[in-house]
Design an enzyme around this catalytic site. Sequence first.
Site, PDB file in Angstrom:
ATOM      1  N   HIS A  65     -12.312  21.833 -15.813  1.00 29.47           N
ATOM      2  CA  HIS A  65     -11.512  20.881 -15.035  1.00 29.47           C
ATOM      3  C   HIS A  65     -10.013  21.157 -15.139  1.00 29.47           C
ATOM      4  CE1 HIS A  65     -11.321  18.369 -18.860  1.00 29.47           C
ATOM      5  NE2 HIS A  65     -10.092  18.176 -18.406  1.00 29.47           N
ATOM      6  N   ASP A 112     -18.331  22.282 -18.437  1.00 29.34           N
ATOM      7  CA  ASP A 112     -16.879  22.091 -18.388  1.00 29.34           C
ATOM      8  C   ASP A 112     -16.147  23.151 -19.204  1.00 29.34           C
ATOM      9  OD1 ASP A 112     -14.520  20.934 -17.528  1.00 29.34           O
ATOM     10  OD2 ASP A 112     -14.426  19.520 -19.207  1.00 29.34           O
ATOM     11  N   SER A 125      -6.729  18.874 -23.021  1.00 27.62           N
ATOM     12  CA  SER A 125      -7.971  19.501 -22.564  1.00 27.62           C
ATOM     13  C   SER A 125      -7.886  21.011 -22.644  1.00 27.62           C
ATOM     14  CB  SER A 125      -8.274  19.101 -21.122  1.00 27.62           C
ATOM     15  OG  SER A 125      -8.951  17.891 -21.078  1.00 27.62           O
TER      16      SER A 125
END
Length: 419
Positions: free
Chosen positions: A153, A183, A263
């Site tokens: 993402h 992911d 992230s």
Amino acid sequence: MNNQYSYYTPEQDDMDYQAGSGNRQNRQKNRKVPTVIKVIGLGLVFGIVASAAFQTSNIVAGKFLKNTPEAAEKKVETAGSTQLTTGSGKTAASDISTIAKNAMPSVVSITNMSVKQVQNFFGGIHEQESESAGSGIIIAQNDTELLILTNNHVVEGNDTLTVSFIDEESVTANIKGTDSERDLAVIAVQMKDIKSSTKDEIAVAQMGDSTQLQVGEQVIAIGNALGYGQSVTTGIISATQRMLDGFDSELIQTDAAINPGNSGGALLNANGEVIGINTIKVATDVVEGMGYAIPISDAQDVITNLMNQKTKTKVSEGEQGYLGIQPVDVSEDSAQMYGMPTGVYVSEVVAGSGAQKAGITKGCIITKIEGTAINSTVALREQLQYYGAGETIKVTVEIPGSDGEYKARTVEVKLGKNR
């Protein structure tokens, strides 16, 4: 990943990054994440500018990269040409500042520039340039590239990817491989594009063994929080083998602060070894200190596959290949309800198209393109933009049988001209 990530602008004082709920049953503890909790996507710290705008070589050439941390190594043999290097698992002194100093050269900041269509007040559609920030971990170097691990993402939908190293030097990166279901993504930077001075500063991260984690064990998180650059937080392992909606695997739970922009960054053990990839947090007014990371050992096979794929460069829109199907998403809920694989349902096949000639029929479900998992129409289109008309690609489809069971088959499709 099914989570939706909202935009961030400097004016958002409340840091509102809400993206779905997390209430799936924990397989080991038989506990549920409260339904009031909302899962927060961390990779995308957004700022919109109107209309203008990670084997690794187990021993990296000394004159290019340092190895960190100083721990005994063991090789993980893989089928591909590149390997991950893991640590010995021996206990080390937990000096946070020393661990951070040794590990930060292997963590990078990633900027994702993309162009999005936005509807204005009068109903018209115009394009806006959007910038998002995330983190990455240097995991390998081959003859020509530096490979960086991050979250899918963080890089999806990109027009341009920029990697910034510890010395603040920046270079352009390309996608190596992505897995939207897990992911995960690996991006590549050309070694020739990295300054010699930067090569002296950066390092390949040491991989740990996340299967040996103990609840209460101290951990450190490093990443590009809020897009401001690298920062360090610390905490403990709160739980292991957690399940959240939207994730196809168990996660590590930690109370180390995991913020938007973290992230793709590193979760480290007391040896300074990477034991997780920071990915999301949970936040409500009644919840504090619930961050999650993808266990590095669980993701090892996926990462190895991604890092051994051919580096992808986008084909211009007019030259992109045409598959020849009408796609419909098979959501996780639909897959569970109807016993279908998650992917893209083929509702129609265009006569004479490459898909038809390859034997793809209505009712099939596309699950992979060239080994990359496909779980949505967006993911399908994302992959097709790397292949031009006339190219032949491998497409994995699930074909329904007379007994209602699906069987996987990989076919070769020659892409036609985009219509």
